[in-house]
Scaffold this active site. Structure first.
Site, short mmCIF file in Angstrom:
data_model
loop_
_atom_site.label_atom_id
_atom_site.label_comp_id
_atom_site.label_asym_id
_atom_site.label_seq_id
_atom_site.Cartn_x
_atom_site.Cartn_y
_atom_site.Cartn_z
N PHE A 130 1.41 -1.33 0.17
CA PHE A 130 0.27 -0.10 0.14
C PHE A 130 0.82 1.35 -0.24
CE2 PHE A 130 -1.98 3.62 1.62
CZ PHE A 130 -3.67 3.83 0.73
N ASP A 148 8.98 2.25 1.22
CA ASP A 148 8.19 3.58 1.80
C ASP A 148 7.81 3.94 3.80
OD1 ASP A 148 5.73 4.15 2.81
OD2 ASP A 148 4.82 3.38 0.50
N LYS A 174 3.19 10.04 7.91
CA LYS A 174 2.49 10.67 9.36
C LYS A 174 2.67 10.63 10.62
CE LYS A 174 -0.28 6.22 7.27
NZ LYS A 174 -1.51 6.09 7.93
C1 LIG Z 1 2.99 2.71 4.16
C2 LIG Z 1 1.94 3.47 3.28
N1 LIG Z 1 2.90 4.51 2.59
C3 LIG Z 1 1.48 5.19 1.74
C4 LIG Z 1 0.03 5.46 2.93
C5 LIG Z 1 -0.04 6.91 2.13
O1 LIG Z 1 -0.46 7.69 2.89
P1 LIG Z 1 -1.26 8.99 2.96
O2 LIG Z 1 -2.74 8.20 3.51
O3 LIG Z 1 -1.01 10.44 3.62
O4 LIG Z 1 -1.44 9.57 1.79
C6 LIG Z 1 0.35 4.68 3.23
C7 LIG Z 1 -0.97 5.02 4.60
O5 LIG Z 1 -2.01 4.44 5.15
C8 LIG Z 1 0.97 3.66 4.12
O6 LIG Z 1 0.22 3.04 5.53
#
Ligand SMILES: Cc1ncc(COP(=O)(O)O)c(C=O)c1O
Length: 413
Positions: free
Chosen positions: A151, A238, A267
């Site tokens: 994700f 990520d 986050k």
């Molecule tokens: C690993 C990861 N990358 C990217 C995102 C996306 O982040 P945002 O919701 O701030 O766009 C998330 C959100 O849960 C995530 O857990």
């Protein structure tokens, strides 16, 4: 209080909440099915609703509220900065942004940062950077190796970098340029590199969050990093969910012996203020130049002041060690009290903990809310605990005391 107007629809919402019903506000696009609760304020790991009831927050705004709620250091950093200057744009030097970039470089061993407003945007920057790196190396149609169950966000490119076909459905045509392999499978990554000379980067989460709390062994990350280096492709991590001390190190890659070429954060970085970051080092360092990428808000003085305050507190209070201590304690308690049929596995690292059940369990979220506990369920069967990193052992024990009967009753029903 300001002159807040409580409309008839807001009164209707309050009635629906009191009745425990789902409510969609007629002036909000219903992208989110909301739980029947609205919070007025919080303190530490506790949130309080309109009726004054308190909830133990083991969700932390989905791994965002690093310091819990109303942390005085964050509150004063944000209000002081707001009283001076909130936003000026990246047309100008922003000393507080420079300070944050220096701090992130010191903590990560990486070199430079680009600031965005969210995790998806930080990943968009990384994806663009990977493509630019590929072009620079003569790869006409650069590809990125991505993982099953990954994700990376909800923008178009990050949606297709991710592996969840359910959330892609209806939004085609797909964004091209991704080659998918099973999560953390080094052999599969190697085969993908062999089969696709246009691969410019490998993108993965050190622990898959939304995909179901699947940790990658640090030694596997080491192997992937070596592979990436030997093939001249970028290793992009990520760390939007795993970063900022959540897993027991400031960044999850620090459990292994590598430094990635690209790392994305969001986050927990802003402790609730919207900030994302794309950090680069080594071969990725000079891929972007003037005009390659941009953001109006990214890294504005307000969010950078927040992130500086968060990182200062993380260091001063050694919240990484606390994540290990409290996280291990919670896992041990859960293991001893939940060794029952129906519980498949308890896993995680630091304060990123998953309880896998043998059946879909989204109702657990509502049942926990009723019990005064906030959490989420991901990948249908995994209960996820990502509390503020300031949580004490005693508070975490209270959380376990609230959660265990909810799970046992659910499994019995
Ligand atoms: C690993 C990861 N990358 C990217 C995102 C996306 O982040 P945002 O919701 O701030 O766009 C998330 C959100 O849960 C995530 O857990």
């Amino acid at each position: 209080m300001s002159s807040e107007v409580v409309s008839q629809t807001q009164a209707e919402r309050a009635r629906a909440i009191a009745a425990g019903e789902t409510f969609f506000h007629p002036n909000l696009i219903p992208t989110h099915k909301r739980l029947p609760v609205a919070f007025t304020h919080g303190k530490g790991v506790w949130l309080f609703d309109e009726g004054g009831r308190r909830y133990l927050d083991m969700l932390a705004g989905i791994a965002v509220d690093t310091l819990g709620h109303a942390d005085p250091r964050l509150v004063s950093a944000v209000s002081e900065q707001a009283g001076r200057v909130i936003h000026v744009s990246n047309n100008f030097h922003i000393p507080v942004q420079e300070q944050l970039a220096e701090r992130l470089a010191r903590l990560s061993g990486m070199e430079k940062a680009f600031f965005a407003n969210s995790g998806a945007e930080a990943n968009e920057a990384a994806i663009k950077l990977a493509r630019a790196y590929g072009h620079r190396n003569g790869k006409v149609v650069p590809q990125i190796v991505v993982m099953e169950k990954a994700f990376h966000g909800r923008t178009l490119a990050t949606l297709w970098a991710g592996g969840n076909t359910k959330i892609q459905a209806g939004f085609g045509p797909p964004v091209d340029g991704f080659v998918r392999v099973p999560f953390g499978n080094v052999e599969a990554i190697e085969q993908a590199l062999d089969a696709n000379p246009s691969v410019a980067a490998i993108l993965l989460e050190p622990i898959q969050g939304e995909g179901g709390l699947h940790p990658l062994e640090p030694a596997v990350l080491d192997r992937i990093a070596r592979l990436a280096r030997s093939r001249n492709v970028l290793l992009m991590l990520d760390e939007v969910q795993t970063g900022i001390a959540r897993t027991g190190k400031i960044f999850a890659f620090q459990h292994s012996s590598i430094v990635p070429d690209v790392m994305t954060l969001a986050k927990g970085l802003g402790g609730g203020l919207p900030i994302g970051a794309c950090l680069v080092s080594g071969p990725a360092v000079d891929v972007f130049g003037v005009g390659s990428h941009g953001s109006t808000y990214g890294g504005n003085p307000l969010v950078c002041a927040a992130a500086n305050a968060v990182l200062q507190a993380v260091e001063e209070d050694d919240l990484a060690s606390r994540a290990v201590d409290v996280g291990n304690h919670v896992q041990a308690l859960l293991r001893s009290r939940l060794s029952v049929p129906g519980v498949v596995e308890i896993r995680g690292r630091g304060l990123m903990i998953g309880i896998e059940l043998d059946r879909p369990c989204s109702e657990i979220v509502r049942l926990s809310l009723d019990a005064g506990l906030l959490l989420s369920v991901t990948a249908e069967r995994i209960i996820r605990l990502v509390p503020p990193l300031t949580i004490t052992r005693e508070e975490a024990e209270q959380g376990v005391d609230l959660l265990v009967p909810v799970i046992l009753n659910f499994l019995r029903a």
